[in-house]
Design a protein around this motif. Structure first.
Motif, PDB file in Angstrom:
ATOM      1  N   LEU A 176       0.963  -1.078   0.108  1.00  0.00           N
ATOM      2  CA  LEU A 176      -0.007   0.174  -0.132  1.00  0.00           C
ATOM      3  C   LEU A 176       0.918   1.171   0.050  1.00  0.00           C
ATOM      4  N   LEU A 177       0.616   2.186  -0.948  1.00  0.00           N
ATOM      5  CA  LEU A 177       1.548   3.263  -0.945  1.00  0.00           C
ATOM      6  C   LEU A 177       0.866   4.618  -1.094  1.00  0.00           C
ATOM      7  N   ARG A 178       1.236   5.584  -0.610  1.00  0.00           N
ATOM      8  CA  ARG A 178       0.638   7.054  -0.788  1.00  0.00           C
ATOM      9  C   ARG A 178       1.818   7.590  -1.551  1.00  0.00           C
ATOM     10  N   ALA A 179       0.980   8.146  -2.721  1.00  0.00           N
ATOM     11  CA  ALA A 179       1.894   8.815  -3.832  1.00  0.00           C
ATOM     12  C   ALA A 179       1.509  10.443  -4.088  1.00  0.00           C
ATOM     13  N   ASP A 180       2.441  11.309  -4.005  1.00  0.00           N
ATOM     14  CA  ASP A 180       2.081  12.762  -4.363  1.00  0.00           C
ATOM     15  C   ASP A 180       3.270  13.231  -5.117  1.00  0.00           C
ATOM     16  N   HIS A 183       6.418  12.317  -2.822  1.00  0.00           N
ATOM     17  CA  HIS A 183       6.463  10.842  -2.435  1.00  0.00           C
ATOM     18  C   HIS A 183       6.118   9.765  -3.586  1.00  0.00           C
ATOM     19  N   GLU A 184       6.949   9.039  -3.861  1.00  0.00           N
ATOM     20  CA  GLU A 184       6.542   8.059  -5.010  1.00  0.00           C
ATOM     21  C   GLU A 184       6.195   9.128  -6.246  1.00  0.00           C
ATOM     22  N   PRO A 185       7.074   9.772  -6.772  1.00  0.00           N
ATOM     23  CA  PRO A 185       6.535  10.537  -7.766  1.00  0.00           C
ATOM     24  C   PRO A 185       6.278  10.103  -9.140  1.00  0.00           C
ATOM     25  N   GLU A 186       6.932   8.967  -9.609  1.00  0.00           N
ATOM     26  CA  GLU A 186       6.681   8.377 -10.820  1.00  0.00           C
ATOM     27  C   GLU A 186       5.207   7.564 -10.538  1.00  0.00           C
ATOM     28  N   LEU A 187       4.885   7.051  -9.629  1.00  0.00           N
ATOM     29  CA  LEU A 187       3.531   6.452  -9.333  1.00  0.00           C
ATOM     30  C   LEU A 187       2.693   7.497  -9.646  1.00  0.00           C
ATOM     31  N   PHE A 188       2.815   8.474  -8.869  1.00  0.00           N
ATOM     32  CA  PHE A 188       1.609   9.789  -9.011  1.00  0.00           C
ATOM     33  C   PHE A 188       1.692  10.162 -10.570  1.00  0.00           C
ATOM     34  N   TRP A 189       2.752  10.287 -11.258  1.00  0.00           N
ATOM     35  CA  TRP A 189       2.624  10.585 -12.582  1.00  0.00           C
ATOM     36  C   TRP A 189       1.545   9.773 -13.209  1.00  0.00           C
ATOM     37  N   LEU A 190       1.876   8.327 -13.109  1.00  0.00           N
ATOM     38  CA  LEU A 190       1.505   7.219 -13.915  1.00  0.00           C
ATOM     39  C   LEU A 190      -0.068   7.228 -13.479  1.00  0.00           C
ATOM     40  N   VAL A 191      -0.614   7.202 -12.385  1.00  0.00           N
ATOM     41  CA  VAL A 191      -1.919   6.982 -12.067  1.00  0.00           C
ATOM     42  C   VAL A 191      -2.653   8.193 -12.717  1.00  0.00           C
ATOM     43  N   ARG A 192      -2.179   9.431 -13.058  1.00  0.00           N
ATOM     44  CA  ARG A 192      -3.110  10.289 -13.280  1.00  0.00           C
ATOM     45  C   ARG A 192      -2.820  10.241 -14.976  1.00  0.00           C
ATOM     46  N   GLY A 193      -3.719   9.281 -15.397  1.00  0.00           N
ATOM     47  CA  GLY A 193      -4.111   9.167 -16.955  1.00  0.00           C
ATOM     48  C   GLY A 193      -3.622   7.762 -17.533  1.00  0.00           C
ATOM     49  N   ALA A 194      -2.853   6.962 -16.642  1.00  0.00           N
ATOM     50  CA  ALA A 194      -2.639   5.630 -17.177  1.00  0.00           C
ATOM     51  C   ALA A 194      -2.889   4.727 -15.838  1.00  0.00           C
ATOM     52  N   GLY A 195      -3.519   4.971 -14.970  1.00  0.00           N
ATOM     53  CA  GLY A 195      -3.834   4.416 -13.607  1.00  0.00           C
ATOM     54  C   GLY A 195      -3.979   2.695 -13.666  1.00  0.00           C
ATOM     55  N   PRO A 196      -4.883   2.363 -14.915  1.00  0.00           N
ATOM     56  CA  PRO A 196      -5.369   0.910 -14.815  1.00  0.00           C
ATOM     57  C   PRO A 196      -4.156  -0.057 -14.632  1.00  0.00           C
ATOM     58  N   GLY A 197      -2.992   0.348 -15.322  1.00  0.00           N
ATOM     59  CA  GLY A 197      -1.919  -0.687 -15.340  1.00  0.00           C
ATOM     60  C   GLY A 197      -0.922  -0.676 -13.909  1.00  0.00           C
TER      61      GLY A 197
END
Length: 461
Positions: A176-180, A183-197
């Motif tokens: 379980l991660l919190r991204a902003d 913190h975890e900026p790459e995951l934060f980038w990804l889920v804003r537009g390509a989150g399903p993967g």
């Protein structure tokens, strides 16, 4: 349900204690309302209904142990039908539906992924806050937001992802991660537009905007067959004050075509709203027209809430256009006469304030989104024939309005470096491909949060 599906359901191991009572299988009276999506009838072996983030993790682990296809559902309006499956397991987030105002002064709101936008609008109304969020109250928060989010206030507010400040994500390995941004900026980038993967987004922190009422104009216009009505609509919306956002549906009516327009102005008075809408009255012969000042929740009402049982079958694709010139507008009208239902959505404004590389939605210079749909008995071949002329003029595409995800669609949705980065990060955060979308494989998705920004509905006068 097929015999194969029954065998799979019967073979399911007992769920762990943490999920006791949270699985629905064939024979349960709830199964009929949980098995399918808005666009597709399905027969999963079971539907898991986690109530919190820990149970989401438990559901992922259990589903992986069963070695069955996994689908993830927030609302179930996703055009591809990926939020259910046949013979596999569905992780349904509908019980994660809390909406909490964290900071009334800044407007930061925590919204769980299984909430529906009608409930979000209702919960925020007492605070005078809104989140621009699709066009139908039954759409789930998770699917729309991880894909982008083209809402009724898109030109003044931006995409829904443009106001996301943090996310809580359950990865395929149970982390379980919190991204902003820090913190975890790459995951934060990804889920804003390509989150399903990436995994399952459990909750979002979103910056709402102050807005109680909106000016809403409804128009029915006769659309000229040479495309001039469509072209003038797009030209005006591309340079109109950003308080104005609009959507239009084009459909054949006998030998002519009609354009049903909903124009929404982020204004608290009709005195401010009317001048912004007035130029639309000059783009064609107006058959109907009314304007009202309405509370924002009226646009995504709780009356929209309903079970999804495969009731709106259809095939949909789309394209983004920087400028819808004469040739593009004519191609759109040919698609209408080719028996497609066409939607137009205004873009630009606040959407284009964001740098293309800032999120996994890279399309930050286009002004018009055009969506094409066919409905039974017509299918994909009829859609392709009707859409062909417009497709060659498109400059990108939007994931939430694509019902046939495949590698060709991926290239339009995530072009160039954005696509390379999406692929790289999907592999990083889900190396086993548990949540790998069909955009990469061309096969029905094993998982993925349903994506939608507003299901095309056939409208008639």
């Amino acid at each position: 349900m097929t015999d194969h599906g029954h065998r799979r359901a019967a073979a399911l191991a007992r769920v762990p204690d943490s999920l006791t009572g949270q699985i629905v299988t064939p024979g349960d009276r709830r199964y009929a309302q949980l098995r399918s999506t808005y666009t597709t009838t399905a027969s999963p072996a079971g539907v898991l209904l986690p109530k919190n983030a820990a149970q989401v993790v438990a559901a992922i682990r259990y589903a992986r142990e069963q070695r069955l296809p996994i689908a993830v559902r927030s609302g179930g309006h996703g055009l591809s039908g990926a939020s259910s499956n046949n013979g596999g397991l569905v992780i349904d987030l509908s019980m994660l539906n809390r909406v909490q105002v964290l900071d009334e002064r800044s407007g930061v709101v925590r919204v769980e992924a299984g909430a529906r936008w009608a409930n979000v609008a209702k919960a925020l109304a007492p605070y005078g806050l809104v989140i621009s969020s699709g066009d139908h109250g039954n759409v789930g928060v998770g699917g729309l937001t991880t894909g982008g989010g083209v809402g009724w206030l898109v030109r003044s507010y931006g995409l829904t992802i443009d106001r996301v400040r943090a996310v809580e994500v359950a990865l395929a390995d149970g982390t379980l991660l919190r991204a902003d941004a820090e913190h975890e900026p790459e995951l934060f980038w990804l889920v804003r537009g390509a989150g399903p993967g990436a995994g399952i987004v459990v909750a979002f922190e979103i910056e709402a905007t102050e807005q109680r009422n909106v000016g809403v104009a409804q128009l029915v216009i006769e659309a000229h067959p040479d495309g001039r009505t469509v072209r003038e609509w797009a030209n005006y919306l591309s340079q109109a004050p950003r308080e104005l956002s609009a959507a239009a549906v084009l459909f054949a009516e006998g030998r002519s075509a009609l354009m049903s327009v909903t124009a929404v102005v982020a204004a608290e008075s009709l005195r401010r709203a009317r001048p912004l809408v007035e130029p639309l009255l000059a783009i064609g012969k107006v058959l109907e027209h009314r304007a009202d000042l309405l509370p924002y929740p009226t646009l995504v009402p709780t009356a929209h809430l309903h079970p999804n049982v495969g009731q709106q079958r259809g095939t949909t694709t789309n394209g983004l256009f920087t400028e819808l010139g004469e040739a593009g507008a004519r191609a759109v009208m040919r698609a209408v006469t080719g028996r497609a239902v066409i939607q137009l959505r205004s873009m630009g404004g606040a959407v284009n304030d964001i740098a293309p590389e800032a999120t996994a939605y890279p399309h930050r210079h286009q002004h018009t989104l055009v969506i094409a749909s066919t409905f039974p008995p017509q299918g994909g071949a009829a859609l392709d024939a009707a859409w062909r002329g417009a497709a060659g003029r498109a400059d990108g595409a939007y994931v939430n309005f694509e019902s046939r995800p495949d590698p060709a669609a991926f290239a339009r949705i995530y072009p160039g470096e954005a696509g390379a980065r999406v692929r790289r990060l999907w592999r990083r955060y889900d190396p086993d491909g548990v949540f790998r979308p069909a955009l990469l494989t061309g096969q029905p998705a094993r998982s993925g949060q349903p994506t939608r920004s507003g299901q095309p509905h056939r409208r008639r006068r």
